[in-house]
Scaffold this motif. Sequence first.
Motif, PDB file in Angstrom:
ATOM      1  N   VAL A 159       0.864  -1.167   0.000  1.00  0.00           N
ATOM      2  CA  VAL A 159       0.000   0.000   0.000  1.00  0.00           C
ATOM      3  C   VAL A 159       0.907   1.224   0.000  1.00  0.00           C
ATOM      4  O   VAL A 159       1.811   1.330   0.834  1.00  0.00           O
ATOM      5  CB  VAL A 159      -0.938   0.026   1.213  1.00  0.00           C
ATOM      6  CG1 VAL A 159      -1.792   1.293   1.193  1.00  0.00           C
ATOM      7  CG2 VAL A 159      -1.827  -1.211   1.231  1.00  0.00           C
ATOM      8  N   TYR A 160       0.686   2.104  -0.946  1.00  0.00           N
ATOM      9  CA  TYR A 160       1.495   3.306  -1.085  1.00  0.00           C
ATOM     10  C   TYR A 160       0.741   4.502  -0.508  1.00  0.00           C
ATOM     11  O   TYR A 160      -0.440   4.718  -0.832  1.00  0.00           O
ATOM     12  CB  TYR A 160       1.834   3.543  -2.553  1.00  0.00           C
ATOM     13  CG  TYR A 160       2.918   2.615  -3.060  1.00  0.00           C
ATOM     14  CD1 TYR A 160       2.678   1.251  -3.212  1.00  0.00           C
ATOM     15  CD2 TYR A 160       4.195   3.089  -3.349  1.00  0.00           C
ATOM     16  CE1 TYR A 160       3.674   0.393  -3.648  1.00  0.00           C
ATOM     17  CE2 TYR A 160       5.198   2.237  -3.788  1.00  0.00           C
ATOM     18  CZ  TYR A 160       4.931   0.882  -3.939  1.00  0.00           C
ATOM     19  OH  TYR A 160       5.921   0.039  -4.361  1.00  0.00           O
ATOM     20  N   TYR A 161       1.443   5.257   0.328  1.00  0.00           N
ATOM     21  CA  TYR A 161       0.857   6.398   1.007  1.00  0.00           C
ATOM     22  C   TYR A 161       1.586   7.688   0.606  1.00  0.00           C
ATOM     23  O   TYR A 161       2.824   7.720   0.559  1.00  0.00           O
ATOM     24  CB  TYR A 161       0.965   6.248   2.514  1.00  0.00           C
ATOM     25  CG  TYR A 161       0.196   5.089   3.095  1.00  0.00           C
ATOM     26  CD1 TYR A 161       0.796   3.838   3.251  1.00  0.00           C
ATOM     27  CD2 TYR A 161      -1.125   5.242   3.504  1.00  0.00           C
ATOM     28  CE1 TYR A 161       0.106   2.771   3.778  1.00  0.00           C
ATOM     29  CE2 TYR A 161      -1.833   4.184   4.037  1.00  0.00           C
ATOM     30  CZ  TYR A 161      -1.212   2.949   4.175  1.00  0.00           C
ATOM     31  OH  TYR A 161      -1.906   1.886   4.713  1.00  0.00           O
ATOM     32  N   CYS A 162       0.818   8.719   0.394  1.00  0.00           N
ATOM     33  CA  CYS A 162       1.360  10.046   0.157  1.00  0.00           C
ATOM     34  C   CYS A 162       1.492  10.773   1.498  1.00  0.00           C
ATOM     35  O   CYS A 162       0.640  10.592   2.386  1.00  0.00           O
ATOM     36  CB  CYS A 162       0.409  10.800  -0.767  1.00  0.00           C
ATOM     37  SG  CYS A 162       0.904  12.477  -1.168  1.00  0.00           S
ATOM     38  N   ASN A 163       2.536  11.554   1.637  1.00  0.00           N
ATOM     39  CA  ASN A 163       2.767  12.310   2.868  1.00  0.00           C
ATOM     40  C   ASN A 163       3.142  13.739   2.537  1.00  0.00           C
ATOM     41  O   ASN A 163       3.906  13.993   1.601  1.00  0.00           O
ATOM     42  CB  ASN A 163       3.877  11.654   3.680  1.00  0.00           C
ATOM     43  CG  ASN A 163       4.261  12.450   4.909  1.00  0.00           C
ATOM     44  OD1 ASN A 163       5.171  13.263   4.869  1.00  0.00           O
ATOM     45  ND2 ASN A 163       3.552  12.232   5.992  1.00  0.00           N
ATOM     46  N   VAL A 214       4.889  18.771  11.491  1.00  0.00           N
ATOM     47  CA  VAL A 214       3.498  18.436  11.188  1.00  0.00           C
ATOM     48  C   VAL A 214       3.433  17.691   9.868  1.00  0.00           C
ATOM     49  O   VAL A 214       4.053  18.096   8.886  1.00  0.00           O
ATOM     50  CB  VAL A 214       2.635  19.708  11.107  1.00  0.00           C
ATOM     51  CG1 VAL A 214       1.195  19.350  10.750  1.00  0.00           C
ATOM     52  CG2 VAL A 214       2.693  20.452  12.430  1.00  0.00           C
ATOM     53  N   GLY A 215       2.685  16.587   9.869  1.00  0.00           N
ATOM     54  CA  GLY A 215       2.562  15.789   8.647  1.00  0.00           C
ATOM     55  C   GLY A 215       1.138  15.349   8.405  1.00  0.00           C
ATOM     56  O   GLY A 215       0.353  15.197   9.352  1.00  0.00           O
ATOM     57  N   SER A 216       0.802  15.139   7.149  1.00  0.00           N
ATOM     58  CA  SER A 216      -0.504  14.618   6.772  1.00  0.00           C
ATOM     59  C   SER A 216      -0.309  13.395   5.899  1.00  0.00           C
ATOM     60  O   SER A 216       0.652  13.333   5.125  1.00  0.00           O
ATOM     61  CB  SER A 216      -1.304  15.669   6.000  1.00  0.00           C
ATOM     62  OG  SER A 216      -1.551  16.806   6.786  1.00  0.00           O
ATOM     63  N   TRP A 217      -1.246  12.458   5.998  1.00  0.00           N
ATOM     64  CA  TRP A 217      -1.167  11.226   5.211  1.00  0.00           C
ATOM     65  C   TRP A 217      -2.414  11.079   4.346  1.00  0.00           C
ATOM     66  O   TRP A 217      -3.513  11.443   4.759  1.00  0.00           O
ATOM     67  CB  TRP A 217      -1.071  10.002   6.122  1.00  0.00           C
ATOM     68  CG  TRP A 217       0.200   9.910   6.888  1.00  0.00           C
ATOM     69  CD1 TRP A 217       0.438  10.373   8.148  1.00  0.00           C
ATOM     70  CD2 TRP A 217       1.432   9.328   6.437  1.00  0.00           C
ATOM     71  NE1 TRP A 217       1.734  10.112   8.513  1.00  0.00           N
ATOM     72  CE2 TRP A 217       2.370   9.460   7.484  1.00  0.00           C
ATOM     73  CE3 TRP A 217       1.829   8.692   5.252  1.00  0.00           C
ATOM     74  CZ2 TRP A 217       3.680   8.990   7.385  1.00  0.00           C
ATOM     75  CZ3 TRP A 217       3.132   8.227   5.158  1.00  0.00           C
ATOM     76  CH2 TRP A 217       4.042   8.380   6.212  1.00  0.00           C
ATOM     77  N   GLY A 218      -2.204  10.495   3.170  1.00  0.00           N
ATOM     78  CA  GLY A 218      -3.336  10.098   2.357  1.00  0.00           C
ATOM     79  C   GLY A 218      -3.891   8.774   2.849  1.00  0.00           C
ATOM     80  O   GLY A 218      -3.376   8.172   3.791  1.00  0.00           O
ATOM     81  N   GLN A 219      -4.940   8.312   2.162  1.00  0.00           N
ATOM     82  CA  GLN A 219      -5.622   7.098   2.600  1.00  0.00           C
ATOM     83  C   GLN A 219      -4.914   5.835   2.139  1.00  0.00           C
ATOM     84  O   GLN A 219      -5.203   4.744   2.623  1.00  0.00           O
ATOM     85  CB  GLN A 219      -7.071   7.099   2.083  1.00  0.00           C
ATOM     86  CG  GLN A 219      -7.241   6.692   0.614  1.00  0.00           C
ATOM     87  CD  GLN A 219      -6.879   7.790  -0.373  1.00  0.00           C
ATOM     88  OE1 GLN A 219      -6.430   8.873   0.000  1.00  0.00           O
ATOM     89  NE2 GLN A 219      -7.085   7.501  -1.658  1.00  0.00           N
TER      90      GLN A 219
END
Length: 114
Positions: free
Chosen positions: A91-95, A101-106
């Motif tokens: 599973v590949y995640y975008c960050n 501070v960080g955000s992640w995709g689904q």
Amino acid sequence: QVQLVESGGGLVQPGGSLRLSCTGFGGIFTLYTMGWYRQAPGKQRELVARISGGTTNYADSVKGRFTISRDNAKRTVYLQMNSLKPEDTAVYYCNAALGNVGSWGQGTQVTVSS
């Protein structure tokens, strides 16, 4: 804080190619260091590639096969994956990272199999 939406995963044969996309909503996109991570079953999440300004970094396992790029006007980061191998299955995640501070995709599933 930016929200991320990924697309482009799927099933591909060994040696094939896929391009992942990640679009950011909210925040000042150009300020973020953007990265792609992946997590295979039973393994820890690992960095695949990262882009900050004009600087890119890659995991040794993908150097020469994967290319990360960004289009700030479209608020999108891409991961072009060529010469895919079964061990790229994950599973590949975008960050998106800005300071601490960080955000992640689904996440989007990439499966490399014949």
